[in-house]
Motif scaffolding. Structure first.
Motif: not given
Ligand code: AMP
Length: 146
Positions: A9-13, A135-139
């Motif tokens: 889901q992360l990548v398609n967010n 972006i890094l924080a979300l990952m």
């Protein structure tokens, strides 16, 4: 791991929720004198900021390093040149942009080489920026959860 990421889901967010809106982004106009750009860069504390035109379209980015390089003479830093050049003489026009419906995966890929990415609407108008930090924080959050 790439396969897991691809399907996640992360990548398609969509990237909307990570965007810093343009009213909170320090920026300069392409016709501003260099001394104004240097002032905004120093006061804001950022290394580089977006450059816009009068139609609110992205024209690139300008950094402290580019400005210093442009006023470097053979024997000294030629401060007087700060009034002679404008932002577009020095700015880097080749920066990647994303649209609000770009996927997180696209943002991740483009952020490898850029500390921030500019987001534009369908007419090319500047909407805001997405930082590599967000972006890094979300990952990081994602990998903590899984
Ligand atoms: P950060 O990840 O927060 O350190 O931001 C990375 C880079 O994005 C900074 O070095 C700036 O070039 C740019 N940036 C971040 N926030 C802003 C902002 N509010 N206005 C202008 N540029 C910004």
């Amino acid at each position: 791991m790439m396969q897991t990421l691809k399907n996640s889901q992360l990548v398609n967010n969509e990237i909307n929720e990570l965007i810093i809106p343009h009213e909170k982004v320090a920026h300069v106009h392409k016709n501003n004198p260099l001394n104004h750009a240097l002032l905004v860069l120093i006061k804001s504390g950022y290394t580089a900021i977006p450059v816009l035109d009068h139609e609110n379209k992205i024209q690139g980015q300008i950094s402290k390093a580019q400005i210093l390089d442009s006023i470097l003479g053979l024997e000294r830093i030629e401060m007087e040149r700060l009034n002679e050049y404008v932002v577009e003489d020095v700015a880097d026009p080749d920066i990647p942009t994303l649209q609000t419906d770009s996927t997180f995966g696209e943002a991740l890929m483009r952020s490898i080489n850029y500390p921030f990415l500019c987001i534009v609407d369908e007419n090319g108008a500047f909407i805001g920026i997405l930082t590599r930090r967000s972006i890094l924080a979300l990952m990081h959050r994602y990998f903590q959860q899984t």
